[in-house]
Design a protein around this motif. Structure first.
Motif, short mmCIF file in Angstrom:
data_model
loop_
_atom_site.label_atom_id
_atom_site.label_comp_id
_atom_site.label_asym_id
_atom_site.label_seq_id
_atom_site.Cartn_x
_atom_site.Cartn_y
_atom_site.Cartn_z
N GLU A 187 0.85 -1.33 0.08
CA GLU A 187 -0.06 -0.16 0.01
C GLU A 187 0.89 1.18 0.03
OE1 GLU A 187 -4.08 1.88 0.00
OE2 GLU A 187 -3.29 -0.36 -0.23
N PHE A 188 1.93 1.29 0.43
CA PHE A 188 2.93 2.57 0.82
C PHE A 188 4.09 2.45 -0.34
CE2 PHE A 188 0.32 2.39 4.63
CZ PHE A 188 0.22 3.55 4.90
N SER A 189 4.03 2.54 -1.38
CA SER A 189 4.96 3.14 -2.34
C SER A 189 5.83 1.97 -2.35
CB SER A 189 5.51 4.36 -1.82
OG SER A 189 4.42 5.49 -1.89
N ALA A 190 5.50 0.60 -2.54
CA ALA A 190 6.48 -0.22 -2.56
C ALA A 190 7.37 -0.06 -4.09
CB ALA A 190 6.15 -1.71 -2.67
N SER A 191 7.03 0.03 -4.88
CA SER A 191 7.57 0.02 -6.14
C SER A 191 8.74 1.27 -6.07
CB SER A 191 6.65 0.16 -7.45
OG SER A 191 5.79 -0.78 -7.63
N GLU A 192 8.22 2.38 -5.72
CA GLU A 192 9.21 3.53 -5.44
C GLU A 192 10.30 3.30 -4.64
OE1 GLU A 192 5.09 5.74 -6.04
OE2 GLU A 192 5.94 3.60 -5.63
N TYR A 193 9.93 2.72 -3.52
CA TYR A 193 11.21 2.44 -2.47
C TYR A 193 12.36 1.39 -3.04
CZ TYR A 193 13.23 -0.42 1.10
OH TYR A 193 14.16 -0.74 2.12
N ALA A 194 11.61 0.24 -3.72
CA ALA A 194 12.20 -0.76 -4.45
C ALA A 194 13.34 -0.02 -5.59
CB ALA A 194 11.74 -1.86 -5.13
N MET A 195 12.76 0.70 -6.34
CA MET A 195 13.40 1.26 -7.51
C MET A 195 14.65 2.27 -6.87
SD MET A 195 14.12 1.19 -10.66
CE MET A 195 12.74 0.34 -11.36
N GLY A 196 13.95 3.05 -6.12
CA GLY A 196 15.03 3.94 -5.38
C GLY A 196 16.15 3.37 -4.77
N LYS A 197 15.84 2.47 -4.10
CA LYS A 197 16.96 1.69 -3.48
C LYS A 197 17.98 0.78 -4.44
CE LYS A 197 17.63 -2.33 -0.24
NZ LYS A 197 16.79 -3.43 0.56
N GLN A 198 17.50 0.34 -5.55
CA GLN A 198 18.29 -0.20 -6.34
C GLN A 198 19.06 0.83 -7.24
OE1 GLN A 198 16.10 -2.32 -9.56
NE2 GLN A 198 17.95 -3.03 -10.50
N LEU A 199 18.43 2.12 -7.47
CA LEU A 199 19.15 3.06 -8.12
C LEU A 199 20.33 3.70 -7.11
CD1 LEU A 199 19.89 4.88 -10.29
CD2 LEU A 199 17.98 6.52 -9.66
#
Length: 221
Positions: free
Chosen positions: A155-167
Motif C-alpha cells: 500500500e505504501f509506495s513499494a515500487s518507488e522504494y524498491a526502484m530508489g533503493k536499487q538506483l
C-alpha cells in the motif's frame, strides 16, 4: 451500488464501527494493521468496561459528554460503506481515551477507600504499567508488524522504494543514469531513497524512445 435500503446497511455498519476497538479493526493498511483491533488488548479491555461504565452513569455530566462525543464522532463510520473506518472516525480518539480514564479513576478511588495509602501506591503502579505496556505494543505494531505485513508494504509506495533503493545501490559502482517513471516526479519515497544523488531524470517517450546512450560509459537503469 448497494441496492438495499439505507436502514439495512446502517444496521450492518453500526456494530462493525463500534466493534473496531475490541473485535475487528479497520482493514485498510493505510489506517491500521489490517483487521487488528484499534486498541492494544489491555486498553481494549478497559474500553469495553468504559462503555458499560458510561451507560450506567449516563446521568453524570462527564459520562454523558464522553459518550455523546464518542457517538457523534462515529457517525461518519456508521454511514460509511467501508466500516469499520478508522480514518473517518478519528475524532473519537480523545473520547475513547477519556472514557478509559474515567474507569481508571473509579478504580483508583476504590483502591484508596479500601486500602488507604497502599491503594494509592497500587493504583499509581497500575497507571505506570498501562502506558508502558501500551507504548511497547504500539511501537512493536508500527515498527515490526506493519513493515512486515504484505498488505501494508504494497500500500505504501513499494515500487518507488524498491526502484530508489536499487538506483542508490548502483551508484556505489560508478555513475548510473536512471530514467524514472514520470508519475514518480513527486514521489517523496523515491527522492528519499536516492538522496543525496539526483543522477536520474523522468522518462519521456518523445525524448528517450528509442533508448540510446546519452553519456559514454554510463549505465542506465
Amino acid at each position: 451500488y448497494d441496492k438495499r435500503p439505507w436502514g439495512a446497511k446502517l444496521k450492518e455498519e453500526v456494530p462493525q464501527t463500534i466493534g473496531m476497538y475490541n473485535v475487528r479493526g479497520d482493514g485498510n493498511p493505510r489506517h491500521n494493521l489490517p483487521g487488528e483491533i484499534m486498541l492494544n488488548p489491555i486498553w481494549a479491555s478497559f474500553f469495553g468496561l468504559a462503555i458499560f461504565y458510561l451507560l450506567l452513569r449516563i446521568k453524570d455530566e462527564r459520562s454523558w459528554l464522553v459518550f455523546t462525543w464518542w457517538q457523534i464522532s462515529l457517525l461518519a463510520g456508521y454511514f460509511s460503506i467501508e466500516a469499520p473506518q478508522a480514518y473517518r472516525t478519528i475524532g473519537a480518539i480523545p473520547a475513547v481515551l477519556i472514557g478509559v480514564g474515567l474507569v481508571l479513576e473509579r478504580g483508583l478511588v476504590s483502591f484508596r477507600r479500601a486500602w488507604g495509602g497502599d491503594g494509592v501506591l497500587a493504583g499509581s503502579g497500575l497507571l505506570v504499567f498501562l502506558p508502558a505496556v501500551g507504548g511497547f505494543y504500539e511501537i512493536k505494531t508500527y515498527f515490526v508488524d506493519q513493515p512486515k505485513h504484505p498488505g501494508v508494504w504494497a500500500e505504501f509506495s513499494a515500487s518507488e522504494y524498491a526502484m530508489g533503493k536499487q538506483l542508490k545501490e548502483l551508484q556505489k559502482d560508478g555513475p548510473t543514469h536512471g530514467l524514472a517513471k514520470a508519475d514518480w516526479s513527486d514521489s517523496y519515497t523515491f527522492r528519499f531513497m536516492t538522496y543525496p544523488e539526483r543522477n536520474y531524470e523522468y522518462f519521456d517517450v518523445a525524448r528517450h524512445v528509442p533508448l540510446r546512450e546519452f553519456t559514454p560509459g554510463t549505465r542506465y537503469l
